[in-house]
Design a protein around this motif. Structure first.
Motif, PDB file in Angstrom:
ATOM      1  N   SER A 198      -7.828   0.764   3.843  1.00 39.66           N
ATOM      2  CA  SER A 198      -7.194   0.969   5.146  1.00 39.66           C
ATOM      3  C   SER A 198      -8.257   0.865   6.146  1.00 39.66           C
ATOM      4  CB  SER A 198      -6.343   2.173   5.302  1.00 39.66           C
ATOM      5  OG  SER A 198      -5.372   2.334   4.311  1.00 39.66           O
ATOM      6  N   GLU A 236      -6.203   4.276   0.265  1.00 43.74           N
ATOM      7  CA  GLU A 236      -6.806   4.908   1.584  1.00 43.74           C
ATOM      8  C   GLU A 236      -8.100   4.153   1.893  1.00 43.74           C
ATOM      9  OE1 GLU A 236      -6.956   8.949   0.605  1.00 43.74           O
ATOM     10  OE2 GLU A 236      -4.597   9.045   0.192  1.00 43.74           O
ATOM     11  N   GLU A 281       0.808   5.869  -1.116  1.00 42.40           N
ATOM     12  CA  GLU A 281      -0.274   7.004  -1.790  1.00 42.40           C
ATOM     13  C   GLU A 281      -0.027   7.075  -3.292  1.00 42.40           C
ATOM     14  OE1 GLU A 281       0.294  10.577   0.345  1.00 42.40           O
ATOM     15  OE2 GLU A 281       0.081   9.892   2.193  1.00 42.40           O
ATOM     16  N   THR A 282       1.512   6.797  -3.686  1.00 38.19           N
ATOM     17  CA  THR A 282       1.720   6.433  -4.991  1.00 38.19           C
ATOM     18  C   THR A 282       2.545   5.554  -5.566  1.00 38.19           C
ATOM     19  OG1 THR A 282       4.005   7.812  -4.718  1.00 38.19           O
ATOM     20  CG2 THR A 282       2.113   9.138  -4.900  1.00 38.19           C
ATOM     21  N   ARG A 307       0.941  -1.331   0.065  1.00 41.65           N
ATOM     22  CA  ARG A 307      -0.074   0.041  -0.075  1.00 41.65           C
ATOM     23  C   ARG A 307       0.895   1.159  -0.070  1.00 41.65           C
ATOM     24  NH1 ARG A 307      -5.191  -1.376   1.885  1.00 41.65           N
ATOM     25  NH2 ARG A 307      -5.295  -3.527   2.703  1.00 41.65           N
ATOM     26  N   GLY A 331      -2.916   4.862  -3.934  1.00 39.63           N
ATOM     27  CA  GLY A 331      -3.307   6.075  -3.971  1.00 39.63           C
ATOM     28  C   GLY A 331      -4.827   5.832  -3.252  1.00 39.63           C
ATOM     29  N   ASP A 332      -6.022   6.487  -3.831  1.00 41.79           N
ATOM     30  CA  ASP A 332      -7.275   6.172  -3.285  1.00 41.79           C
ATOM     31  C   ASP A 332      -7.721   4.936  -2.920  1.00 41.79           C
ATOM     32  OD1 ASP A 332      -7.480   8.951  -3.807  1.00 41.79           O
ATOM     33  OD2 ASP A 332      -8.393   8.901  -5.647  1.00 41.79           O
TER      34      ASP A 332
END
Length: 195
Positions: free
Chosen positions: A195, A192, A93-94, A91, A188-189
């Motif tokens: 999570s 999130e 964000e980018t 996992r 990314g999305d």
């Protein structure tokens, strides 16, 4: 009344002009037209019957499916299995962050197992894996003359996140080793949201 009179005049005129051959020709023409119309009707009825039978099969399947109460249980079990599988996904964000995480874990495993002269490569741009997930490809290249790759594979199998070996090449003559991995990730999305 005027139409009825006109019709009778027309019949009388045709009866005077009609020859036996013309009458036979008209009867044969009428029979041919009736045959064509009847065969078209038979084909249309056969197509409609086939379509109705298909719809009845679909309806029976839908009713049987709706009557089966285990669908809710299966959906819950499948959702739990998906969540358990995705819990082991990488996992970040980018894509770059995820690639760096994978590279760090692979390099640490290589150092821990003392595999000499190795290079770790991680694909920076993942391949889409469904709507939310991505698939990263990684590779370890090195020279393993003493079988350190066995310890390396054991160390990587104990990682929290999924690293699936997809190919392995080892040349006994010089120890040249190439191991390729797939690493599923949520980026990314998608990361999130899960999570």
């Amino acid at each position: 009344m005027n139409a009825a009179v006109n019709m009778q005049k027309l019949r009388a005129g045709l009866a005077e002009q009609a020859t036996p051959r013309a009458v036979i020709g008209l009867v044969l023409l009428g029979a041919c037209l009736a045959y064509v119309a009847l065969s078209g009707l038979i084909n249309a009825v056969a197509e409609q019957r086939s379509s109705a039978e298909e719809l009845q099969r679909e309806l029976a399947l839908s009713r049987a499916t709706a009557a089966d109460a285990s669908w809710a249980e299966r959906a819950t079990a499948n959702e739990a299995a998906r969540d358990a599988l995705e819990a082991k996904f990488w996992r970040g964000e980018t894509a770059g962050i995820v690639a760096a995480q994978i590279q760090t874990v692979l390099e640490q495993a290589v150092r821990d197992t003392n595999m000499p002269r190795t290079r770790v490569l991680v694909q920076a741009e993942p391949t889409p894996l469904g709507a939310n997930a991505s698939l990263f490809e990684a590779e370890i290249r090195g020279f393993d003359e003493q079988g350190q790759f066995l310890a390396l594979m054991r160390a990587l199998a104990q990682q929290e996140r999924t690293l699936t070996p997809v190919s392995f090449e080892w040349r006994r003559s010089n120890g040249a080793t190439t191991i390729r991995f797939h690493a599923p990730a949520l980026v990314g999305d998608a990361a999130e949201a899960r999570s």
